[in-house]
Design a protein around this motif. Sequence first.
Motif, PDB file in Angstrom:
ATOM      1  N   ASN A   1      13.467  -9.502  14.253  1.00 58.66           N
ATOM      2  CA  ASN A   1      14.735 -10.467  14.087  1.00 58.66           C
ATOM      3  C   ASN A   1      14.802 -10.998  14.879  1.00 58.66           C
TER       4      ASN A   1
ATOM      5  N   GLU B   1      19.161 -20.934  18.759  1.00 55.86           N
ATOM      6  CA  GLU B   1      19.214 -22.041  17.574  1.00 55.86           C
ATOM      7  C   GLU B   1      19.816 -23.491  17.934  1.00 55.86           C
TER       8      GLU B   1
ATOM      9  N   GLU C   1      10.936 -20.371  12.170  1.00 55.07           N
ATOM     10  CA  GLU C   1      10.397 -20.471  10.997  1.00 55.07           C
ATOM     11  C   GLU C   1       9.366 -19.454  10.420  1.00 55.07           C
TER      12      GLU C   1
ATOM     13  N   ILE D   1       9.928 -15.799  11.768  1.00 52.79           N
ATOM     14  CA  ILE D   1      10.906 -14.831  11.019  1.00 52.79           C
ATOM     15  C   ILE D   1      10.462 -14.453  10.337  1.00 52.79           C
TER      16      ILE D   1
ATOM     17  N   TRP E   1      22.576 -11.611   6.946  1.00 53.79           N
ATOM     18  CA  TRP E   1      22.247 -13.679   6.785  1.00 53.79           C
ATOM     19  C   TRP E   1      23.690 -14.142   7.258  1.00 53.79           C
TER      20      TRP E   1
ATOM     21  N   LEU F   1      19.715 -18.459   8.736  1.00 54.99           N
ATOM     22  CA  LEU F   1      18.335 -18.174   8.192  1.00 54.99           C
ATOM     23  C   LEU F   1      18.438 -19.197   6.874  1.00 54.99           C
TER      24      LEU F   1
ATOM     25  N   LYS G   1      15.796 -21.742   5.115  1.00 57.67           N
ATOM     26  CA  LYS G   1      15.069 -21.342   3.904  1.00 57.67           C
ATOM     27  C   LYS G   1      15.521 -22.588   2.669  1.00 57.67           C
TER      28      LYS G   1
END
Length: 805
Positions: free
Chosen positions: A295, A300, A332, A335, A348, A352, A356
């Motif tokens: 994780n 970002e 992505e 992940i 969360w 993330l 999605k």
Amino acid sequence: MQWGLILVIAALAVAFGSGSADEWGQRAPYRIHTLFSVECQNYFDWQTVGLMHSFKKSRQPGPITRLLSCTEEEMKSYRGMDLAPTFRVPSWSRHPKTGDWYPAINKPVGVLYWLQHSEDAKNVDWVVILDADQIIRGPIIPWELGAERGRPFAAHYGYLVGCDNMLVRLHTKHPELCDKVGGLLAMHIDDLRVLAPLWLSKTEDVRQDTAHWSTNLTGDVYGKGWISEMYGYSFGAAEAGLKHKINDDLMIYPGYVPREGVEPILMHYGLPFSIGNWSFTKLDHHEDNIVYDCNRLFPEPPYPREVKMMEPDQYKRRGLLLSLECMNTLNEGLILRHAENGCPKPKWSKYLSFLKSKTFMELTKPKLLAPGSVNILPDQHQHQQPPPVDEFKGPYPKIHTLFSTECTTYFDWQTVGFMHSFRLSGQPGNITRLLSCTDEDLKKYKGHDLAPTHYVPSMSRHPLTGDWYPAINKPAAVVHWLHHTNIDAEYIVILDADMILRGPITPWEYKATRGRPVSTPYDYLIGCDNDLAKLHTRNPEACDKVGGVIIMHIDDLRKFAMYWLLKTQEVRADKEHYGKELTGDIYESGWISEMYGYSFGAAELNLRHIINKEILIYPGYVPEPGVDYRVFHYGLEFKVGNWSFDKANWRNTDMINKCWSKFPDPPTPSEVHETDNDLRQRDLLSIECGQKLNEALLLHHKRRNCPEPGSESESKEESISLGSRKVGKLETKQAKGSDETTEETTSEGRFSRLKMWVIAVWVISGVGFMVVMLLVCSTRKVRARGKGYRNKRRTTSSYSKPGFE
């Protein structure tokens, strides 16, 4: 009937053999196989995750194979065998015969080994070869790109200058077939079978040819032979008789601005890129264990809506959004990989959630090539006639102005003058100062706010040869700027710092076009007419004696800039031909090598100039009647009567940080020639140049909030500065010679001169008073001494005795 059934079955076998059918209608009529080469390292593992994820997202048809180069020892601890469909190949990082350490050779070794030992290679028609540090945005279909048997498709690698000089003649019998390509390759399997062994052997040849690793021959800034594999490919293809269809806009580096109307299908993140304060450099993650750390993602980047707010220009914004897409696709992929590794579900987060979202899915859906949208570059070895000079139609193109300086106060006062005149001139577009500094100089530098600035590593002391030649910073800075900025301008105007603009310099007024730059005459570059040009360019007849002002299309500048730098180094190194009779350099020191670098570099590309003598004038020269010159170039001394100005005299003078410093005021227009109109116009232009420089300095000091002349704060500043002065000499001296200094400048103004007169009168009065007091005191002392002497004589005689006289 049976025959028809057999044909149907065969057709179905071909269709299913090419991989899963693409829902987007990109069904391949021929079998495609994608290859990429890596080594057993964490560095390549996270790149593999990104490429594999983008491969699936893009709906690239056919299978993909990772060519994994590992030693047996490395395989014992390697964890990433399940990251991609893999074909193990021998590691040649350490060459089995020579012992040379060169991991890049694993790419041709892996391709050749795959061709010789893989069953997949027997069941394929077309091969797409990529690098691990790439993100696929849409299907790469060789025949849609224009590839044919005998004509592979490839992306343009313009820096492979060895295709144009003696390097190619040393390593292939067909130098005319050498193409500067790489990054994205698509070719027929038959061509690859011919090419692959030549690719490897030519890589070995270039790698072993250490005598010709220099930057001017290879374009490799490190001069270490690191791009030998790229030359191995180009020279091998030339030997195989393969001419490529070359494209320069379907593969893009994040951070670059895509061409208008073009949707790149491949991103190559081999260079650093940034968005605002966020940045990414792959080399920062060389040992990164990120694939196996549950994780954990790369930092970002900003969100698309933030980019839209920070960048109003739609073209630059498009480039930034591509950078976002590259980074987000990598994350992505990580992940999904962590989930496959059995990592716990991540907590969360807003980021993330974005990855999605339907928004991100829409942004990263496969990009399909529009029919007829692939732009194939003309054959770079064919002589291209310059396009006809035509009037501009429609909206005028964007312009960007550049000028080059160094971290010295000498260039700072020139920058102040240049920027002041730029603001008054009406020159369209943005401006950038290319500031070449060493790290040490930058720590002490005070002039950061003098102009919009792009910082460039200094090459004044050449990093390889140690040669001291500051003029090379100009082409080096232009190359750096081109490779590290997003440029939305169509035309670039390049000027020098020691210039004053008098009006706009635009391509539409002076008729510059793509393939036909505009410049001003430098007639003293006589090397264009003699053996010097024959020594340094294949096209001596295309050598133009130009410089000073350059107006060039960005596409031409991108092709030309590296030649400018390389030819500058080449001429500078050619000390045997520094003579005045060859170069026109009266000092015979190679000081104008950069100017010849420009002319010879342009000649290499057959880039012929429109030479215009009505743009620039040197103050002190007699102007042509009726000409509206747009630029003063005060590179030479000029005079009006007894007043003169020579920029070299102010090389060591800090005109910027000393409040109210200025140059000696030029005469007023009423003092110039009245009878000879030519001389009058000459002197008026010289006065205008001098006045503009002082006007710029005055406004600069006002912006610095310098104290008013004569104020208490200025007096304090004056008293502090006296510690670094000697009476009669100002801190700002003109460098006329090693033991020669000049009179104090008029920078203090009339009030300061009055103050000095008051001080002088006070000093004279004080000295006069001291002289009078000394005279008075000395007179009294003499009188007192005389009286004492007489008393002493009297006393002595009264005590005298007979017999003692």
